[in-house]
Design a protein around this motif. Structure first.
Motif, PDB file in Angstrom:
ATOM      1  N   ASN A 179      30.040  -6.945 -54.334  1.00 63.56           N
ATOM      2  CA  ASN A 179      28.527  -7.029 -54.775  1.00 63.56           C
ATOM      3  C   ASN A 179      27.810  -5.688 -53.907  1.00 63.56           C
ATOM      4  O   ASN A 179      27.117  -5.129 -54.445  1.00 63.56           O
ATOM      5  N   ASP A 180      27.998  -5.660 -52.694  1.00 56.81           N
ATOM      6  CA  ASP A 180      27.534  -4.507 -51.980  1.00 56.81           C
ATOM      7  C   ASP A 180      26.171  -4.331 -51.911  1.00 56.81           C
ATOM      8  O   ASP A 180      25.543  -3.441 -52.551  1.00 56.81           O
ATOM      9  N   SER A 181      25.338  -5.627 -51.610  1.00 53.11           N
ATOM     10  CA  SER A 181      23.923  -5.863 -51.642  1.00 53.11           C
ATOM     11  C   SER A 181      23.284  -5.391 -52.820  1.00 53.11           C
ATOM     12  O   SER A 181      22.343  -4.605 -53.109  1.00 53.11           O
ATOM     13  N   GLY A 182      23.820  -5.648 -54.133  1.00 49.38           N
ATOM     14  CA  GLY A 182      23.387  -5.656 -55.544  1.00 49.38           C
ATOM     15  C   GLY A 182      23.594  -4.710 -56.078  1.00 49.38           C
ATOM     16  O   GLY A 182      23.153  -4.342 -57.341  1.00 49.38           O
ATOM     17  N   ALA A 183      24.666  -4.083 -55.849  1.00 48.25           N
ATOM     18  CA  ALA A 183      25.263  -2.568 -56.824  1.00 48.25           C
ATOM     19  C   ALA A 183      25.938  -3.290 -57.959  1.00 48.25           C
ATOM     20  O   ALA A 183      25.646  -2.733 -59.115  1.00 48.25           O
ATOM     21  N   ARG A 184      26.923  -4.371 -57.789  1.00 47.88           N
ATOM     22  CA  ARG A 184      27.526  -4.827 -58.699  1.00 47.88           C
ATOM     23  C   ARG A 184      27.415  -6.041 -58.928  1.00 47.88           C
ATOM     24  O   ARG A 184      26.815  -7.126 -57.980  1.00 47.88           O
ATOM     25  N   THR A 185      28.048  -6.870 -60.244  1.00 55.39           N
ATOM     26  CA  THR A 185      27.364  -8.202 -60.444  1.00 55.39           C
ATOM     27  C   THR A 185      28.685  -9.232 -60.618  1.00 55.39           C
ATOM     28  O   THR A 185      29.795  -8.708 -60.904  1.00 55.39           O
ATOM     29  N   VAL A 186      28.498 -10.379 -60.141  1.00 50.13           N
ATOM     30  CA  VAL A 186      29.461 -11.491 -60.113  1.00 50.13           C
ATOM     31  C   VAL A 186      29.163 -12.666 -60.782  1.00 50.13           C
ATOM     32  O   VAL A 186      28.075 -13.200 -60.471  1.00 50.13           O
ATOM     33  N   LEU A 187      30.009 -13.244 -61.465  1.00 50.80           N
ATOM     34  CA  LEU A 187      29.633 -14.334 -62.155  1.00 50.80           C
ATOM     35  C   LEU A 187      30.942 -15.431 -61.961  1.00 50.80           C
ATOM     36  O   LEU A 187      32.201 -14.973 -62.121  1.00 50.80           O
ATOM     37  N   ILE A 188      30.877 -16.313 -61.078  1.00 53.72           N
ATOM     38  CA  ILE A 188      31.843 -16.959 -60.503  1.00 53.72           C
ATOM     39  C   ILE A 188      31.568 -18.635 -60.692  1.00 53.72           C
ATOM     40  O   ILE A 188      30.665 -19.319 -60.633  1.00 53.72           O
ATOM     41  N   SER A 189      32.487 -19.464 -61.309  1.00 51.86           N
ATOM     42  CA  SER A 189      32.788 -20.864 -61.516  1.00 51.86           C
ATOM     43  C   SER A 189      33.502 -21.233 -60.355  1.00 51.86           C
ATOM     44  O   SER A 189      34.484 -20.990 -60.214  1.00 51.86           O
ATOM     45  N   SER A 190      32.804 -22.304 -59.935  1.00 58.61           N
ATOM     46  CA  SER A 190      33.763 -23.109 -58.582  1.00 58.61           C
ATOM     47  C   SER A 190      33.105 -24.176 -58.334  1.00 58.61           C
ATOM     48  O   SER A 190      32.102 -24.919 -58.921  1.00 58.61           O
ATOM     49  N   HIS A 191      34.274 -25.019 -57.800  1.00 55.93           N
ATOM     50  CA  HIS A 191      33.709 -26.443 -57.097  1.00 55.93           C
ATOM     51  C   HIS A 191      33.474 -26.562 -55.699  1.00 55.93           C
ATOM     52  O   HIS A 191      33.177 -27.422 -54.991  1.00 55.93           O
ATOM     53  N   MET A 192      33.762 -25.260 -55.303  1.00 57.65           N
ATOM     54  CA  MET A 192      33.491 -25.163 -53.810  1.00 57.65           C
ATOM     55  C   MET A 192      32.012 -24.838 -53.587  1.00 57.65           C
ATOM     56  O   MET A 192      31.905 -23.623 -53.310  1.00 57.65           O
ATOM     57  N   LEU A 193      31.337 -25.822 -53.181  1.00 60.49           N
ATOM     58  CA  LEU A 193      29.615 -25.726 -52.987  1.00 60.49           C
ATOM     59  C   LEU A 193      29.567 -25.162 -51.857  1.00 60.49           C
ATOM     60  O   LEU A 193      28.399 -24.485 -51.652  1.00 60.49           O
ATOM     61  N   ASP A 194      30.148 -25.224 -50.531  1.00 58.28           N
ATOM     62  CA  ASP A 194      29.957 -24.541 -49.510  1.00 58.28           C
ATOM     63  C   ASP A 194      30.122 -22.978 -49.477  1.00 58.28           C
ATOM     64  O   ASP A 194      29.228 -22.271 -48.849  1.00 58.28           O
ATOM     65  N   ASP A 195      31.150 -22.507 -50.451  1.00 58.30           N
ATOM     66  CA  ASP A 195      31.295 -21.342 -50.558  1.00 58.30           C
ATOM     67  C   ASP A 195      30.093 -20.629 -51.518  1.00 58.30           C
ATOM     68  O   ASP A 195      29.600 -19.575 -51.277  1.00 58.30           O
ATOM     69  N   ILE A 196      29.729 -21.456 -52.449  1.00 57.80           N
ATOM     70  CA  ILE A 196      28.396 -21.070 -53.470  1.00 57.80           C
ATOM     71  C   ILE A 196      27.186 -21.073 -52.409  1.00 57.80           C
ATOM     72  O   ILE A 196      26.566 -20.108 -52.876  1.00 57.80           O
ATOM     73  N   GLU A 197      26.959 -21.950 -51.679  1.00 58.93           N
ATOM     74  CA  GLU A 197      25.963 -21.768 -50.835  1.00 58.93           C
ATOM     75  C   GLU A 197      25.968 -20.622 -50.070  1.00 58.93           C
ATOM     76  O   GLU A 197      24.784 -19.934 -49.876  1.00 58.93           O
ATOM     77  N   ARG A 198      27.080 -19.983 -49.506  1.00 54.51           N
ATOM     78  CA  ARG A 198      27.062 -19.006 -48.698  1.00 54.51           C
ATOM     79  C   ARG A 198      26.777 -17.556 -49.520  1.00 54.51           C
ATOM     80  O   ARG A 198      26.234 -16.557 -49.142  1.00 54.51           O
ATOM     81  N   ILE A 199      27.378 -17.314 -50.597  1.00 52.76           N
ATOM     82  CA  ILE A 199      27.471 -16.117 -51.239  1.00 52.76           C
ATOM     83  C   ILE A 199      26.773 -15.904 -52.355  1.00 52.76           C
ATOM     84  O   ILE A 199      26.298 -14.929 -52.867  1.00 52.76           O
ATOM     85  N   CYS A 200      26.046 -17.158 -53.091  1.00 50.90           N
ATOM     86  CA  CYS A 200      25.360 -16.762 -54.380  1.00 50.90           C
ATOM     87  C   CYS A 200      24.013 -16.647 -54.096  1.00 50.90           C
ATOM     88  O   CYS A 200      23.271 -17.138 -53.212  1.00 50.90           O
ATOM     89  N   ASP A 201      23.258 -15.754 -55.028  1.00 52.56           N
ATOM     90  CA  ASP A 201      21.881 -15.512 -55.203  1.00 52.56           C
ATOM     91  C   ASP A 201      21.365 -16.492 -55.868  1.00 52.56           C
ATOM     92  O   ASP A 201      20.197 -17.181 -55.970  1.00 52.56           O
ATOM     93  N   ARG A 202      22.160 -16.809 -57.181  1.00 52.29           N
ATOM     94  CA  ARG A 202      21.511 -17.808 -58.053  1.00 52.29           C
ATOM     95  C   ARG A 202      22.535 -18.866 -58.537  1.00 52.29           C
ATOM     96  O   ARG A 202      23.855 -18.635 -58.526  1.00 52.29           O
ATOM     97  N   ILE A 203      22.203 -20.171 -59.085  1.00 49.46           N
ATOM     98  CA  ILE A 203      23.167 -21.009 -59.527  1.00 49.46           C
ATOM     99  C   ILE A 203      22.940 -21.557 -61.179  1.00 49.46           C
ATOM    100  O   ILE A 203      21.603 -21.564 -61.300  1.00 49.46           O
TER     101      ILE A 203
END
Lengths: 309, 155
Positions: A179-203
């Motif tokens: 993602n490098d500070s917003g250069a590229r985009t990621v859509l990720i589905s997951s059950h790992m809520l603590d990872d999501i809390e760390r890395i995501c901008d949006r949910i």
């Protein structure tokens, strides 16, 4: 279509037989963001992703990805999207370095450095046989193969499933680096809520085929509040609490979770006439689970009844 | 955004996921997911404390947003949000092309705002201290010796 969105769906809907799996999905992924798609198994996440990727025809509605209709993506569009599914298919007879060579021959903008940097994070040696890799390492090779093709958009369907802690960390690092500070985009589905809390901008939270939440992670946190209510019966069943998401029992009191609380919420809580009613702080995980736990019940009752009829 | 619905009970336990990062020998940040405190707030609170205690001195360099995000394995926007708040409060400053530094202390709040913030802090402190079953005098004694220590022996 908003040019700042790399994915935008418009009332995207899919039935399997009589059963609706994805219903009227209006969902967007802004360019440069990391978006986490959350939901229980069977909520429709994978079906929605497969429609967005053009692998499944919607019953109605439409979706655009990188500015093109998902249903008529050309090979030159596909090359701009990196897609990895749960399970991480790899040819078992290959060595890791063969996967690299395979990717180099397949993709026009392949980065050898990116591939080796990624497998290194996962603690994988180039000479290892794919067949003998652990699940986490297979995920590492699969991810390395996907992002080394230099896509603009990465779509990952439950990549963290069954990963060990080291591989989960490597996955998080790789996605943030991509993602490098917003250069590229990621859509990720997951059950790992603590990872999501760390890395995501949006949910986005999907419940029974619908999107109930789609916002910035910080906004989600600040818009959900909870109260601990001392009462003999469930405060969610009587009275009407505006914005109520969920209420559940915790020792001798009830924790009531509410979205967008306002004056009406407060006066509704007062009118419960409970022994006590105190605001409590909740975690990101608890806020998400409030949505999912509610859906589990309506899931079994509503879809079960519908399927039986 | 949501509909009213009936309810059910479900609880779930998960392991905590922590990470600590040290910069040089001075700045140390510990991030805990599954906390009731959002990650950006954890960063703000810890840096605020380290600046107040003199552990971070005026002019000390902080890691860049990208560097800190990388080291803590968190979204860079989260760090940017924390830095923005600290900058707005005048605790850190960014110097063009040179990075982020601990700023000279200056008064940027009105007296009313400072009093409000002080009251907030006292509220939290007092509740916690009293719940530990100390007398008022014991609490006052310890707080004044702490203040003494913080204002006279920085670092």
């Amino acid at each position: 279509m908003n040019r700042d969105n790399v994915i935008q769906s418009d009332r995207l809907t899919r039935y399997f037989g009589k059963r609706v799996v994805v219903q009227d999905l209006n969902f967007s992924v802004p360019r440069g963001s990391i978006v986490g798609l959350l939901g229980l198994n069977g909520a429709g996440k994978s079906t929605a992703i497969r429609m967005m990727m053009g692998f499944l025809t919607p019953t109605r509605g439409r979706c655009e990805i990188l500015g093109r209709n998902s249903q008529d993506l050309r090979p030159e569009d596909r090359v701009r999207i990196g897609y990895a599914v749960e399970g991480h298919f790899l040819y078992p007879w290959m060595k890791v370095q063969d996967c690299e060579a395979f990717g180099r021959d397949t993709f026009p903008r392949w980065s050898r450095e990116q591939f080796y940097a990624t497998i290194d994070r996962f603690g994988i040696a180039p000479s290892q046989k794919v067949n003998w890799l652990s699940r986490g390492q297979r995920a590492g090779v699969s991810l390395a193969s996907t992002i080394s093709s230099d896509p603009e958009l990465l779509v990952l369907d439950d990549p963290a499933l069954g990963l060990d802690p080291v591989s989960r960390r490597a996955l998080n690092e790789t996605l943030l680096d991509f993602n490098d500070s917003g250069a590229r985009t990621v859509l990720i589905s997951s059950h790992m809520l603590d990872d999501i809390e760390r890395i995501c901008d949006r949910i986005a939270i999907m419940v029974a085929g619908r999107i109930l939440v789609d916002c910035k992670l910080d906004d989600f946190r600040s818009r959900i509040a909870a109260w601990s209510i001392e009462s003999s019966s469930d405060p969610g069943t009587y009275g009407r609490i505006p914005g109520l998401i969920h209420s559940h029992r915790r020792s001798h009191s009830w924790v009531v979770t509410v979205a967008n609380p306002n004056d009406a919420t407060l006066s509704a809580l007062e009118q419960l006439g409970a022994v006590s009613c105190e605001p409590v702080d909740i975690t990101f995980e608890e806020a998400v689970i409030a949505y999912l736990a509610r859906s589990r019940r309506s899931d079994t009752f509503l879809s079960g009844a519908r399927a039986a009829s | 955004m949501l509909t009213k619905s009936d309810l059910t009970t479900k609880s779930k336990h998960c392991t905590m996921h922590r990470s600590t990062v040290t910069f040089g020998s001075i700045m140390q940040i510990l991030i805990t997911t599954q906390s009731t405190t959002p990650i950006f707030r954890q960063i703000v609170d810890q840096l605020r404390r380290q600046i107040a205690s003199g552990q971070l001195a005026v002019g000390d360099a902080l890691p860049s947003v990208r560097q800190l995000a990388k080291d803590l394995v968190i979204n860079p926007n989260t760090v940017a949000k924390a830095y923005a708040e600290l900058q707005r409060d005048g605790l850190i400053e960014s110097r063009q092309g040179r990075g982020v530094f601990v700023a000279k202390r200056r008064v940027i709040f009105t007296k009313t705002e400072r009093t409000r913030r002080l009251d907030d802090a006292i509220e939290r402190f007092a509740a916690e201290a009293l719940s530990l079953d100390f007398s008022n005098d014991e609490i006052l004694e310890r707080i004044s010796s702490k203040l003494e220590q913080l204002t006279h022996e920085p670092g």
